[in-house]
Design a protein around this motif. Structure first.
Motif, PDB file in Angstrom:
ATOM      1  N   GLU A   1       0.779  -1.221  -0.089  1.00 44.36           N
ATOM      2  CA  GLU A   1      -0.014   0.039  -0.080  1.00 44.36           C
ATOM      3  C   GLU A   1       1.087   1.216  -0.164  1.00 44.36           C
ATOM      4  O   GLU A   1       0.767   2.316  -0.537  1.00 44.36           O
ATOM      5  CB  GLU A   1      -0.853  -0.045   1.210  1.00 44.36           C
ATOM      6  CG  GLU A   1      -2.065  -1.017   1.162  1.00 44.36           C
ATOM      7  CD  GLU A   1      -2.950  -0.944   0.142  1.00 44.36           C
ATOM      8  OE1 GLU A   1      -3.022  -0.092  -0.573  1.00 44.36           O
ATOM      9  OE2 GLU A   1      -3.689  -2.050  -0.216  1.00 44.36           O
TER      10      GLU A   1
ATOM     11  N   ARG B   1      -2.394 -15.389  -0.848  1.00 44.52           N
ATOM     12  CA  ARG B   1      -3.186 -14.215  -0.186  1.00 44.52           C
ATOM     13  C   ARG B   1      -2.736 -12.763  -0.653  1.00 44.52           C
ATOM     14  O   ARG B   1      -3.553 -11.858  -1.108  1.00 44.52           O
ATOM     15  CB  ARG B   1      -2.851 -14.256   1.632  1.00 44.52           C
ATOM     16  CG  ARG B   1      -3.974 -15.353   1.770  1.00 44.52           C
ATOM     17  CD  ARG B   1      -4.095 -15.355   3.366  1.00 44.52           C
ATOM     18  NE  ARG B   1      -4.548 -14.287   3.942  1.00 44.52           N
ATOM     19  CZ  ARG B   1      -4.449 -13.873   5.194  1.00 44.52           C
ATOM     20  NH1 ARG B   1      -3.489 -14.324   5.950  1.00 44.52           N
ATOM     21  NH2 ARG B   1      -4.869 -12.643   5.450  1.00 44.52           N
TER      22      ARG B   1
ATOM     23  N   ARG C   1      -3.509 -11.990  -4.379  1.00 41.56           N
ATOM     24  CA  ARG C   1      -5.035 -11.878  -4.576  1.00 41.56           C
ATOM     25  C   ARG C   1      -5.068 -10.445  -4.074  1.00 41.56           C
ATOM     26  O   ARG C   1      -6.019  -9.761  -4.799  1.00 41.56           O
ATOM     27  CB  ARG C   1      -5.652 -12.786  -3.495  1.00 41.56           C
ATOM     28  CG  ARG C   1      -5.936 -13.976  -4.147  1.00 41.56           C
ATOM     29  CD  ARG C   1      -7.079 -14.814  -3.500  1.00 41.56           C
ATOM     30  NE  ARG C   1      -7.292 -16.309  -3.992  1.00 41.56           N
ATOM     31  CZ  ARG C   1      -7.389 -17.218  -3.216  1.00 41.56           C
ATOM     32  NH1 ARG C   1      -7.488 -17.043  -2.027  1.00 41.56           N
ATOM     33  NH2 ARG C   1      -7.257 -18.440  -3.794  1.00 41.56           N
ATOM     34  N   HIS C   2      -4.492  -9.817  -3.134  1.00 41.44           N
ATOM     35  CA  HIS C   2      -4.483  -8.502  -2.519  1.00 41.44           C
ATOM     36  C   HIS C   2      -4.247  -7.582  -3.728  1.00 41.44           C
ATOM     37  O   HIS C   2      -4.916  -6.614  -4.039  1.00 41.44           O
ATOM     38  CB  HIS C   2      -3.876  -8.340  -1.330  1.00 41.44           C
ATOM     39  CG  HIS C   2      -3.983  -7.099  -0.750  1.00 41.44           C
ATOM     40  ND1 HIS C   2      -4.902  -6.502   0.031  1.00 41.44           N
ATOM     41  CD2 HIS C   2      -3.314  -5.767  -1.019  1.00 41.44           C
ATOM     42  CE1 HIS C   2      -4.951  -5.235   0.303  1.00 41.44           C
ATOM     43  NE2 HIS C   2      -3.751  -4.888  -0.387  1.00 41.44           N
TER      44      HIS C   2
ATOM     45  N   SER D   1      -3.839  -8.260  -6.877  1.00 40.98           N
ATOM     46  CA  SER D   1      -4.799  -8.269  -7.838  1.00 40.98           C
ATOM     47  C   SER D   1      -5.882  -7.514  -7.992  1.00 40.98           C
ATOM     48  O   SER D   1      -6.664  -7.522  -9.107  1.00 40.98           O
ATOM     49  CB  SER D   1      -4.798  -9.857  -8.446  1.00 40.98           C
ATOM     50  OG  SER D   1      -5.505 -10.351  -7.601  1.00 40.98           O
ATOM     51  N   ARG D   2      -6.032  -6.941  -6.833  1.00 40.11           N
ATOM     52  CA  ARG D   2      -7.473  -6.257  -6.963  1.00 40.11           C
ATOM     53  C   ARG D   2      -7.288  -4.956  -7.559  1.00 40.11           C
ATOM     54  O   ARG D   2      -8.385  -4.102  -7.580  1.00 40.11           O
ATOM     55  CB  ARG D   2      -7.809  -6.037  -5.213  1.00 40.11           C
ATOM     56  CG  ARG D   2      -8.239  -7.501  -4.694  1.00 40.11           C
ATOM     57  CD  ARG D   2      -9.500  -7.231  -3.589  1.00 40.11           C
ATOM     58  NE  ARG D   2      -9.086  -6.083  -2.608  1.00 40.11           N
ATOM     59  CZ  ARG D   2      -8.513  -6.762  -1.297  1.00 40.11           C
ATOM     60  NH1 ARG D   2      -8.653  -8.031  -1.197  1.00 40.11           N
ATOM     61  NH2 ARG D   2      -8.126  -5.998  -0.427  1.00 40.11           N
ATOM     62  N   TYR D   3      -6.190  -4.310  -7.803  1.00 37.52           N
ATOM     63  CA  TYR D   3      -5.874  -2.818  -8.348  1.00 37.52           C
ATOM     64  C   TYR D   3      -5.329  -3.025  -9.835  1.00 37.52           C
ATOM     65  O   TYR D   3      -4.662  -3.945  -9.998  1.00 37.52           O
ATOM     66  CB  TYR D   3      -4.638  -2.290  -7.248  1.00 37.52           C
ATOM     67  CG  TYR D   3      -5.187  -2.245  -6.000  1.00 37.52           C
ATOM     68  CD1 TYR D   3      -5.734  -1.139  -5.540  1.00 37.52           C
ATOM     69  CD2 TYR D   3      -4.581  -3.242  -5.067  1.00 37.52           C
ATOM     70  CE1 TYR D   3      -5.969  -1.049  -4.267  1.00 37.52           C
ATOM     71  CE2 TYR D   3      -4.997  -3.077  -3.872  1.00 37.52           C
ATOM     72  CZ  TYR D   3      -5.567  -2.160  -3.270  1.00 37.52           C
ATOM     73  OH  TYR D   3      -6.063  -1.988  -2.129  1.00 37.52           O
ATOM     74  N   ASP D   4      -6.065  -2.132 -10.543  1.00 36.79           N
ATOM     75  CA  ASP D   4      -5.587  -2.316 -12.066  1.00 36.79           C
ATOM     76  C   ASP D   4      -4.493  -1.255 -12.181  1.00 36.79           C
ATOM     77  O   ASP D   4      -4.086  -0.940 -13.536  1.00 36.79           O
ATOM     78  CB  ASP D   4      -6.733  -2.120 -12.662  1.00 36.79           C
ATOM     79  CG  ASP D   4      -7.412  -0.570 -12.819  1.00 36.79           C
ATOM     80  OD1 ASP D   4      -7.041   0.012 -11.950  1.00 36.79           O
ATOM     81  OD2 ASP D   4      -8.595  -0.650 -13.312  1.00 36.79           O
TER      82      ASP D   4
END
Ligand SMILES: [Zn+2]
Length: 288
Positions: free
Chosen positions: A216, A245, A248-249, A251-254
């Motif tokens: 982040e 995990r 996955r976290h 990959s939520r952002y483009d």
């Protein structure tokens, strides 16, 4: 007045980058530490052989779940001991690069010895892949000013071992795709027994929180999230689940550029000189 550094220029639409890098050490550091001696115990040897036998395949399977490619740095002795490794990684679409021959500590070698090790590593890489290597990652993330020059002379496109910025920069004419200790699996999970490592391995939950916090932060500051794993450490079951995990976290952002280190070095090479964050490779006197 010292100028506040500008943000790094990522490709259009991206605010930061993510590289999944893997140092395929296997038993090479153990051999370097015991050079000239015979290793008499099987314990650490077998623990490290878990890397090429199982861990590496778990990591490539995990990357495949996300259709992602990694950057794998393979010491020459590992490529010679397991000649299927480099072709396997290339066939799977991953980037491969240099990582010493015997996982030598480059600050313990003379410039002449570093040149010989580098030439031997390049020749070994060519033997197994038919290609000239693009990238170099130094064993244990140590580098010398002479070695920076040797890499440039041998047309190696980039190094990935230093931490002078947390986004790409250029050191003495060599592109640097930086690493950082906080994103290295070994500092949390390496445990060899026999009193070598004084703490028990960290909880995956705690490491997940630290890595997400760093990710982040890199999105906020526009940097590079360079994760570094070792198959003999991160190929273990609970760590594969931790890495899944984490991915996955991410990959939520483009706006995150999932790339290999070589792709990032190629991008860096296209930037104007003023955007390359150029530094020298000078050492300082100890009494500064
Ligand atoms: Zn290594």
């Amino acid at each position: 007045m010292h100028q506040h550094p500008r943000k790094y220029n990522w490709p259009e639409g991206k605010t930061c980058a993510f590289v999944f890098s893997v140092d395929v050490d296997a038993q090479s550091p153990l051999m370097w530490d015991n050079r000239g001696k015979k290793v008499v115990g099987l314990g650490e040897l077998e623990q490290r052989r878990f890397g090429p036998r199982q861990g590496l395949h778990r990591l490539t399977d995990l990357l495949a779940e996300f259709s992602a490619r990694g950057s794998f740095y393979v010491p020459g002795i590992v490529a010679d001991t397991y000649p299927e490794i480099l072709p396997f990684l290339i066939e799977r679409g991953h980037e491969t690069g240099l990582h010493g021959y015997y996982h030598e500590r480059v600050d313990q070698l003379t410039p002449q010895e570093n040149a010989e090790v580098l030439d031997r590593s390049i020749a070994t890489y060519k033997k197994h892949t038919g290609q000239h290597p693009l990238g170099y990652r130094s064993p244990a993330w140590e580098l010398t000013p002479e070695l920076v020059g040797l890499l440039v002379e041998r047309a190696i496109s980039y190094d990935s071992s230093l931490m002078g910025y947390d986004h790409p920069y250029t050191i003495a004419g060599l592109s640097e795709v930086p690493v950082q200790w906080v994103l290295d699996d070994a500092i949390y999970f390496k445990f060899s027994g026999g009193g070598k490592d004084p703490w028990h391995p960290a909880s995956p939950e705690a490491v997940f929180n630290r890595w997400v916090e760093e990710f982040e932060g890199q999105r906020e500051f526009g940097g590079l999230f360079m994760l570094t794993c070792h198959p003999w450490i991160s190929g273990r079951a609970q760590r594969i689940r931790l890495l899944r995990r984490l991915m996955r976290h991410i990959s939520r952002y483009d706006d995150v550029w999932w790339a290999t280190a070589a792709e990032i070095a190629a991008h860096h090479a296209t930037l104007d000189n003023g955007d390359k964050f150029n530094v020298g490779a000078d050492l300082v006197d100890t009494d500064f």
